[in-house]
Design a protein around this motif. Sequence first.
Motif, PDB file in Angstrom:
ATOM      1  N   GLY A   8       0.811  -1.216   0.000  1.00 26.47           N
ATOM      2  CA  GLY A   8       0.000   0.000   0.000  1.00 26.47           C
ATOM      3  C   GLY A   8       0.841   1.263   0.000  1.00 26.47           C
ATOM      4  N   LEU A   9       1.984   1.209   0.666  1.00 28.84           N
ATOM      5  CA  LEU A   9       2.914   2.346   0.631  1.00 28.84           C
ATOM      6  C   LEU A   9       3.536   2.483  -0.758  1.00 28.84           C
ATOM      7  CD1 LEU A   9       4.811   1.945   4.046  1.00 28.84           C
ATOM      8  CD2 LEU A   9       3.106   3.682   3.462  1.00 28.84           C
ATOM      9  N   LYS A  10       3.890   1.344  -1.324  1.00 31.18           N
ATOM     10  CA  LYS A  10       4.518   1.350  -2.644  1.00 31.18           C
ATOM     11  C   LYS A  10       3.578   1.908  -3.705  1.00 31.18           C
ATOM     12  CE  LYS A  10       6.857  -1.782  -5.895  1.00 31.18           C
ATOM     13  NZ  LYS A  10       7.251  -3.201  -6.148  1.00 31.18           N
ATOM     14  N   SER A  11       2.292   1.566  -3.613  1.00 32.84           N
ATOM     15  CA  SER A  11       1.312   2.041  -4.591  1.00 32.84           C
ATOM     16  C   SER A  11       0.772   3.434  -4.274  1.00 32.84           C
ATOM     17  CB  SER A  11       0.145   1.049  -4.663  1.00 32.84           C
ATOM     18  OG  SER A  11      -0.594   1.056  -3.443  1.00 32.84           O
ATOM     19  N   LYS A  12       1.233   3.992  -3.156  1.00 33.73           N
ATOM     20  CA  LYS A  12       0.830   5.333  -2.705  1.00 33.73           C
ATOM     21  C   LYS A  12      -0.630   5.393  -2.254  1.00 33.73           C
ATOM     22  CE  LYS A  12       4.300   7.712  -5.487  1.00 33.73           C
ATOM     23  NZ  LYS A  12       4.584   8.792  -6.465  1.00 33.73           N
ATOM     24  N   ARG A  13      -1.159   4.238  -1.914  1.00 38.88           N
ATOM     25  CA  ARG A  13      -2.499   4.222  -1.313  1.00 38.88           C
ATOM     26  C   ARG A  13      -2.448   4.864   0.068  1.00 38.88           C
ATOM     27  NH1 ARG A  13      -6.308  -1.144  -0.313  1.00 38.88           N
ATOM     28  NH2 ARG A  13      -8.094  -0.019   0.563  1.00 38.88           N
ATOM     29  N   TYR A  14      -1.324   4.635   0.770  1.00 39.03           N
ATOM     30  CA  TYR A  14      -1.109   5.238   2.081  1.00 39.03           C
ATOM     31  C   TYR A  14       0.125   6.130   2.010  1.00 39.03           C
ATOM     32  CZ  TYR A  14      -3.658   0.893   2.975  1.00 39.03           C
ATOM     33  OH  TYR A  14      -4.530  -0.149   2.901  1.00 39.03           O
ATOM     34  N   ARG A  44      12.837  -4.745   5.958  1.00 45.17           N
ATOM     35  CA  ARG A  44      11.811  -3.775   5.574  1.00 45.17           C
ATOM     36  C   ARG A  44      12.435  -2.453   5.145  1.00 45.17           C
ATOM     37  NH1 ARG A  44       7.945  -5.616  10.597  1.00 45.17           N
ATOM     38  NH2 ARG A  44       6.848  -7.275   9.473  1.00 45.17           N
ATOM     39  N   GLN A  45      13.504  -2.052   5.795  1.00 51.36           N
ATOM     40  CA  GLN A  45      14.199  -0.824   5.396  1.00 51.36           C
ATOM     41  C   GLN A  45      14.690  -0.916   3.954  1.00 51.36           C
ATOM     42  OE1 GLN A  45      17.420  -0.027   8.142  1.00 51.36           O
ATOM     43  NE2 GLN A  45      16.118  -0.426   9.919  1.00 51.36           N
ATOM     44  N   GLU A  46      15.149  -2.104   3.579  1.00 55.00           N
ATOM     45  CA  GLU A  46      15.769  -2.292   2.263  1.00 55.00           C
ATOM     46  C   GLU A  46      14.812  -2.856   1.220  1.00 55.00           C
ATOM     47  OE1 GLU A  46      19.093  -4.757   3.155  1.00 55.00           O
ATOM     48  OE2 GLU A  46      20.075  -3.245   4.428  1.00 55.00           O
ATOM     49  N   GLY A  47      13.545  -3.112   1.598  1.00 56.65           N
ATOM     50  CA  GLY A  47      12.574  -3.633   0.644  1.00 56.65           C
ATOM     51  C   GLY A  47      12.814  -5.079   0.278  1.00 56.65           C
ATOM     52  N   ILE A  48      13.252  -5.900   1.268  1.00 55.33           N
ATOM     53  CA  ILE A  48      13.545  -7.308   1.038  1.00 55.33           C
ATOM     54  C   ILE A  48      12.395  -8.163   1.563  1.00 55.33           C
ATOM     55  CG2 ILE A  48      15.143  -9.200   1.493  1.00 55.33           C
ATOM     56  CD1 ILE A  48      16.372  -6.983  -0.159  1.00 55.33           C
ATOM     57  N   LYS A  89      14.647  -8.670  -3.335  1.00 56.56           N
ATOM     58  CA  LYS A  89      14.259  -7.270  -3.226  1.00 56.56           C
ATOM     59  C   LYS A  89      12.956  -7.050  -4.012  1.00 56.56           C
ATOM     60  CE  LYS A  89      16.192  -2.585  -3.517  1.00 56.56           C
ATOM     61  NZ  LYS A  89      15.970  -2.309  -2.080  1.00 56.56           N
ATOM     62  N   ILE A  90      11.958  -6.476  -3.336  1.00 56.32           N
ATOM     63  CA  ILE A  90      10.655  -6.275  -3.974  1.00 56.32           C
ATOM     64  C   ILE A  90      10.245  -4.805  -4.022  1.00 56.32           C
ATOM     65  CG2 ILE A  90       9.771  -8.562  -3.411  1.00 56.32           C
ATOM     66  CD1 ILE A  90       8.383  -7.316  -0.991  1.00 56.32           C
ATOM     67  N   GLY A  91      11.091  -3.928  -3.506  1.00 54.69           N
ATOM     68  CA  GLY A  91      10.760  -2.499  -3.521  1.00 54.69           C
ATOM     69  C   GLY A  91      11.908  -1.671  -2.984  1.00 54.69           C
ATOM     70  N   GLN A  92      11.700  -0.355  -2.933  1.00 53.70           N
ATOM     71  CA  GLN A  92      12.749   0.534  -2.448  1.00 53.70           C
ATOM     72  C   GLN A  92      12.923   0.468  -0.940  1.00 53.70           C
ATOM     73  OE1 GLN A  92      11.544   4.400  -4.070  1.00 53.70           O
ATOM     74  NE2 GLN A  92      13.171   4.214  -5.592  1.00 53.70           N
ATOM     75  N   GLY A  93      11.897  -0.027  -0.241  1.00 56.76           N
ATOM     76  CA  GLY A  93      11.974  -0.065   1.204  1.00 56.76           C
ATOM     77  C   GLY A  93      11.441   1.208   1.829  1.00 56.76           C
ATOM     78  N   VAL A  94      11.573   1.293   3.140  1.00 64.42           N
ATOM     79  CA  VAL A  94      11.028   2.429   3.887  1.00 64.42           C
ATOM     80  C   VAL A  94      12.029   2.914   4.916  1.00 64.42           C
ATOM     81  CG1 VAL A  94       8.632   1.634   3.625  1.00 64.42           C
ATOM     82  CG2 VAL A  94       9.959   0.915   5.622  1.00 64.42           C
ATOM     83  N   ASP A  95      11.809   4.128   5.391  1.00 66.87           N
ATOM     84  CA  ASP A  95      12.511   4.642   6.559  1.00 66.87           C
ATOM     85  C   ASP A  95      11.590   4.507   7.760  1.00 66.87           C
ATOM     86  OD1 ASP A  95      14.938   5.428   5.366  1.00 66.87           O
ATOM     87  OD2 ASP A  95      14.070   7.321   4.698  1.00 66.87           O
ATOM     88  N   ILE A 120       7.275   3.981  12.675  1.00 67.44           N
ATOM     89  CA  ILE A 120       6.367   4.562  11.688  1.00 67.44           C
ATOM     90  C   ILE A 120       7.071   4.464  10.344  1.00 67.44           C
ATOM     91  CG2 ILE A 120       5.119   6.632  10.963  1.00 67.44           C
ATOM     92  CD1 ILE A 120       5.319   7.579  13.901  1.00 67.44           C
ATOM     93  N   ALA A 121       6.460   3.787   9.377  1.00 61.39           N
ATOM     94  CA  ALA A 121       7.096   3.550   8.083  1.00 61.39           C
ATOM     95  C   ALA A 121       6.763   4.662   7.099  1.00 61.39           C
ATOM     96  CB  ALA A 121       6.646   2.211   7.511  1.00 61.39           C
ATOM     97  N   VAL A 122       7.816   5.233   6.516  1.00 58.95           N
ATOM     98  CA  VAL A 122       7.681   6.312   5.532  1.00 58.95           C
ATOM     99  C   VAL A 122       8.431   5.883   4.269  1.00 58.95           C
ATOM    100  CG1 VAL A 122       8.045   8.767   5.063  1.00 58.95           C
ATOM    101  CG2 VAL A 122       7.704   7.982   7.421  1.00 58.95           C
ATOM    102  N   PRO A 123       7.813   5.955   3.099  1.00 53.83           N
ATOM    103  CA  PRO A 123       8.506   5.531   1.878  1.00 53.83           C
ATOM    104  C   PRO A 123       9.829   6.264   1.675  1.00 53.83           C
ATOM    105  CG  PRO A 123       6.179   5.898   1.440  1.00 53.83           C
ATOM    106  CD  PRO A 123       6.436   6.407   2.823  1.00 53.83           C
ATOM    107  N   LYS A 124      10.820   5.565   1.128  1.00 55.83           N
ATOM    108  CA  LYS A 124      12.097   6.181   0.795  1.00 55.83           C
ATOM    109  C   LYS A 124      11.870   7.385  -0.129  1.00 55.83           C
ATOM    110  CE  LYS A 124      15.037   3.125   2.664  1.00 55.83           C
ATOM    111  NZ  LYS A 124      15.946   3.455   3.771  1.00 55.83           N
TER     112      LYS A 124
END
Length: 324
Positions: free
Chosen positions: A122-128, A141-145, A152-158, A275-279
């Motif tokens: 949902g973060l990746k698709s910008k739904r949230y 999760r930080q690295e999108g693994i 690796k499935i995404g950029q990950g989060v901070d 609290i997860a925030v997209p990279k």
Amino acid sequence: MTASTTRRPAAGRHRKAVAAAAAVVASLMVLSACGDQTDAAIARREAQKSRNVHAPLFKLLPKDVQDKGFLQVGSDITYKPVEFRSNGLVKGIDPDLAAAMSKELGIKLNFNNATFDTLMGGLKSKRYDIAMSAMTDTKERQEGIDSNTGKKIGQGVDFIDYLNVGVSLYTQKGKTNGVDGWETLCGKKIAVQRGTVSHDLAKDKSKACQKNGEEPISIEAFDNDSEAQTRLRTAGVDAVSSDYPVAAYAVKVSGHGKDFQMVGGAPLKAAPYGIAVPKGQEKLRDALKAAVELAIKNRSYAKVLDKWDVKDAAVKEVKLNGGS
């Protein structure tokens, strides 16, 4: 020459056409006056009412967030006491902390329900815009693994770390079936919430059982923790693993304290909730971090933790990506 026989419209028909046109215009005027009535539009209007440009941290927010006046928060709202619904309202540790942060930021944090294992997508698709859902800060999760495949499935989060918790085990009260910690789970059945640290830990412990020549742990993963508790309550499994605040709350309130008991001593794998925030959203990330820090400074943070009896989980410092 023959005379002209051109017809003229009947007077009655002309009046009906004029009336119909007037009705259309009137309808358009009413719609214009009422404005967009979609849920999203209503949410935007409500956010504008509560937006406070004079809040201490409002100017730290990105311009687009300032303008819309809210953030969409992805959360699994079935995880008592961290977040849950009661009489139609979202309550719990996370919503209360979010409300304290909102006062400092001058915007609303709107909680949106989803199963835990869909939040990163949902973060990746910008739904949230962010996720706040008892989410443990991990390097993966930080690295999108993906923790299952290692890919690796995404950029990950901070992560903005705001609580420090561990994983606990509980069983039926008076019916432990020999379960007294993770080392006694080989060959037993355990229920967990899918995609959580408890799920990962159970898989790791099961592999260790097999490596030592013992039976693996039978793991049943559910969409939410309530389903795992129901499975234990009906003796479908021997134990449930949850984050400590959730396990302690379940033991305290389920059956007025008669359903479950904690086993295994102190929580394992103490780690921070973040609290997860997209990279790439550093300005938003830093504004949220400042909001948690200010809530700690003015003691609204401590009041929330006291209310939910989790003061031992308080962080002394708000770190970024402090998980391992």
